[in-house]
Design an enzyme around this catalytic site. Structure first.
Site, PDB file in Angstrom:
ATOM      1  N   GLY A 114     -16.845   8.248  14.867  1.00  0.00           N
ATOM      2  CA  GLY A 114     -16.115   8.167  16.923  1.00  0.00           C
ATOM      3  C   GLY A 114     -17.073   7.553  17.178  1.00  0.00           C
ATOM      4  CB  SER A 205     -13.906   7.483  10.980  1.00  0.00           C
ATOM      5  OG  SER A 205     -13.068   7.098  12.161  1.00  0.00           O
ATOM      6  CG  ASP A 284       7.801  14.387  -4.994  1.00  0.00           C
ATOM      7  OD1 ASP A 284       7.136  13.960  -5.267  1.00  0.00           O
ATOM      8  OD2 ASP A 284       7.947  15.123  -4.322  1.00  0.00           O
ATOM      9  CG  ASP A 287       4.083  10.306  -8.704  1.00  0.00           C
ATOM     10  OD1 ASP A 287       5.449  10.974  -9.112  1.00  0.00           O
ATOM     11  OD2 ASP A 287       3.292  11.624  -7.511  1.00  0.00           O
ATOM     12  CG  LEU A 289       5.302  15.838 -11.199  1.00  0.00           C
ATOM     13  CD1 LEU A 289       6.738  16.432 -12.361  1.00  0.00           C
ATOM     14  CD2 LEU A 289       4.411  16.845 -11.437  1.00  0.00           C
ATOM     15  CG  ASP A 291       3.893  16.184  -7.536  1.00  0.00           C
ATOM     16  OD1 ASP A 291       4.505  14.992  -6.640  1.00  0.00           O
ATOM     17  OD2 ASP A 291       3.083  15.908  -8.286  1.00  0.00           O
ATOM     18  CB  ILE A 293       1.703  14.804  -4.193  1.00  0.00           C
ATOM     19  CG1 ILE A 293       1.258  15.332  -4.140  1.00  0.00           C
ATOM     20  CG2 ILE A 293       0.665  13.364  -4.673  1.00  0.00           C
ATOM     21  CD1 ILE A 293      -0.362  16.048  -5.208  1.00  0.00           C
ATOM     22  CG  ASP A 446      -6.314   7.160   8.392  1.00  0.00           C
ATOM     23  OD1 ASP A 446      -6.383   7.116   9.812  1.00  0.00           O
ATOM     24  OD2 ASP A 446      -7.602   6.992   8.104  1.00  0.00           O
ATOM     25  CG  HIS A 483      -8.845   9.766  10.713  1.00  0.00           C
ATOM     26  ND1 HIS A 483      -9.498   8.561  10.474  1.00  0.00           N
ATOM     27  CD2 HIS A 483      -9.448  10.284  11.654  1.00  0.00           C
ATOM     28  CE1 HIS A 483     -10.319   8.138  10.966  1.00  0.00           C
ATOM     29  NE2 HIS A 483     -10.655   8.920  12.227  1.00  0.00           N
TER      30      HIS A 483
END
Length: 564
Positions: A114, A205, A284, A287, A289, A291, A293, A446, A483
């Site tokens: 910050g 950050s 999805d 990659d 699969l 899942d 992610i 982010d 973030h």
């Protein structure tokens, strides 16, 4: 873009590199004098030790960490105390060091985030979410600082008042690290009777920015740097935050109490959940699969299109569609801001299911017009600083300042800030020349510092250093992470140990196992999807590799995936 040169006075304190050093190895040590004798025995230019107190083993426990903190000495002090000729306030580079009795022979510079302004306890944050360990517990001697200014609660502009003082800007930008690192090493020598064998800087950050700046300005100060979410172009990222707020304001409803746009109504949670589902539907399985992610970020960048892949409402926005205006705003935010002549100001943001994360909404709808980005832009990053009347004047508020912020008029005012905030050589040539190692990781969702910007830095680094780049740098992307932590992600991992093994044992980092913090975790992450295993693990792969399913095995286990 071209920036005006900054005043010579603001560059006078830049650190200078010494000759390359031979590789060092940390060896454990113990104090050679009592903790309470340290204040009287230690002497360093322009430094005052305020206190040195022993903390007994087991006396201190921290949330989420099962093991109590070891016996250590807490030292508090300040460097370069002064009264500002600009605002008449007292300034200093205040610090805290924690020196464990059972020392591992290493130094840990805890770079905070910050606008700084607080001396965060020097526990040695190892980054990511829900850390189960820290630098102090590992045996590091740890320092933390306020980066040269204290948060001022007496004025409406709070933590940014220091931006009115040029020296305080320099201290925040780079000089705190330049001054504190040699002082801390001298304090270590006084307490343990020998210098640290190896030195590390760890930060996220703005703390990641401190790492990039240190590698460039004081390349001999640290052997290894761990930088998460590195905001090394922080003023330009803050500009994007303000410009994104202007986008959201176009379609937001008016707050009846303030008469100003309520940014959160532009893309409410249901809308962002639809965005997340739309990204997953397209990306999805890229990659290997489906899942929950999106592991292959670059493939998703090529595959996903806001206009095509998110349903459009025929009339009013609904849970299963976005209006034409909402889609236009979202596309503009993801594309990144440009000057009116088309020159990019900052990077685009990637599409990721983590866009529905709570942290994403907080940064975009709250911090962008509040005491984070708007305050920083007005009083720290702009030269000259804005008048305090933008906050205190009758009828004014920070959101008025943000909505009136003109990109072509204001971006040139960021030139001086880019000089004291950014690394003079982001490719870290002198740091690499003396054998330094840097590990960077970044969440793909982010909302503040774009993972695509960090990828570009990584690619520039490899072009500059050629084959030698792999001996000095690793980048890891954390799918879904917001973030620094959070979001639908496996965000708990330890890259400090990876960095130490690389620096001291020449063990090149490979896949790093990351864990989700579902139900039952010491510090749960409420955004871990209910259909994930609560302890799901995944390998984080060195970029550009992607974690791909092997075809068999538990889909919640990292062992079922390989980096390809």
């Amino acid at each position: 873009m071209r920036f005006i040169p900054f005043a010579v006075a603001l560059l006078a304190l830049a650190g200078c590199a010494s000759a390359p050093e031979a590789p060092r190895v940390a060896t454990p040590g113990a104090p050679v004098l009592a903790c309470d004798a340290l204040a009287a025995r230690f002497s360093f230019a322009n430094t005052r030790i305020a206190s040195a107190e022993r903390v007994a083993a087991g006396q201190l426990r921290l949330p989420g960490i099962a093991e109590p903190m070891p016996e250590h000495c807490v030292v508090k002090g300040a460097m370069h105390e002064r009264t500002s000729p600009v605002d008449g306030k007292r300034y200093a580079i205040s610090f805290e060091m924690r020196l464990p009795t059972a020392w591992n022979g290493r130094f840990f510079y805890q770079a905070n985030g910050g606008l700084d302004g607080f001396v965060t306890p020097a526990y040695g944050d190892i980054l990511g979410g829900g850390q189960a360990e820290n630098g102090l517990l590992k045996g590091f001697a740890v320092i933390s600082s306020d980066a040269g200014h204290a948060f001022d609660r007496s004025t409406p502009i709070g933590g940014a008042t220091f931006g009115l003082d040029p020296q305080a800007r320099i201290d925040y930008g780079y000089n705190a690290v330049v001054q504190l690192a040699p002082m801390a090493k001298s304090l270590i020598v006084t307490y343990y009777g020998k210098p640290p064998g190896t030195s590390y800087l760890v930060g996220s950050s703005n703390g990641g920015r401190h790492g990039f700046v240190a590698a460039s300005r004081v390349p001999d100060a640290f052997d290894g740097i761990l930088a998460s979410t590195p905001g090394y172009r922080l003023p330009l990222a803050a500009a994007k935050q303000l410009l994104d707020a202007q986008q959201f304001a176009r379609i937001a409803r008016q707050d009846p109490q303030t008469g100003r746009p309520d940014l959160a109504t532009a893309l409410p949670p249901a809308a962002m959940e639809l965005v997340a589902r739309s990204v997953l539907a397209r990306c999805d399985a890229l990659d290997g699969l489906a899942d929950g992610i999106v592991g292959d970020l670059q493939a998703c960048e090529r595959a996903f299109q806001v206009q095509r892949d998110i349903p459009t409402c025929a009339s009013a926005p609904a849970a299963d569609c976005l209006s034409t205006e909402q889609k236009r705003v979202l596309a503009n935010v993801l594309a990144g801001p440009r000057l009116r002549n088309g020159t990019p100001v900052y990077a685009a943001l990637p599409a990721d299911p983590g866009l529905a994360g709570r942290d994403w909404a907080t940064w975009k709808f709250v911090n962008s017009v509040g005491p984070r980005d708007a305050i920083a832009m007005a009083f720290v990053f702009s030269t000259p600083p804005a008048s305090a009347s933008v906050v205190t004047g009758e009828g004014n508020s920070l959101i008025d300042y943000v909505l009136a912020w003109d990109i072509d008029r204001e971006v040139p005012k960021l030139g001086p800030a880019m000089e004291f905030m950014s690394p003079p050589d982001p490719l870290m040539r002198r740091f690499v020349a003396r054998g330094g190692k840097v590990i960077v990781f970044h969440g793909t969702a982010d909302p503040v510092f774009s993972a695509l910007d960090t990828i570009k830095w990584h690619e520039d680094f490899h072009r500059a250093h050629g084959r030698a780049a792999n001996d000095h740098e690793r980048l890891y992307l954390v799918p879904g992470m917001n973030h620094s932590r959070g979001g639908p992600a496996t965000d708990q991992f330890d890259m400090v140990d990876e960095l130490v093994r690389w620096v001291e044992g020449d063990q090149s980092p490979g896949p790093v196992v990351a864990r989700a913090r579902g139900a039952g975790a010491a510090v749960p992450n409420p955004e871990v999807p209910a259909n994930w295993g609560p302890n799901r693990t995944r390998p984080l792969c060195p970029y550009p590799q992607v974690a791909r399913y092997r075809g068999t095995g538990d889909v919640n286990a990292a062992a079922s995936f390989s980096c390809q």
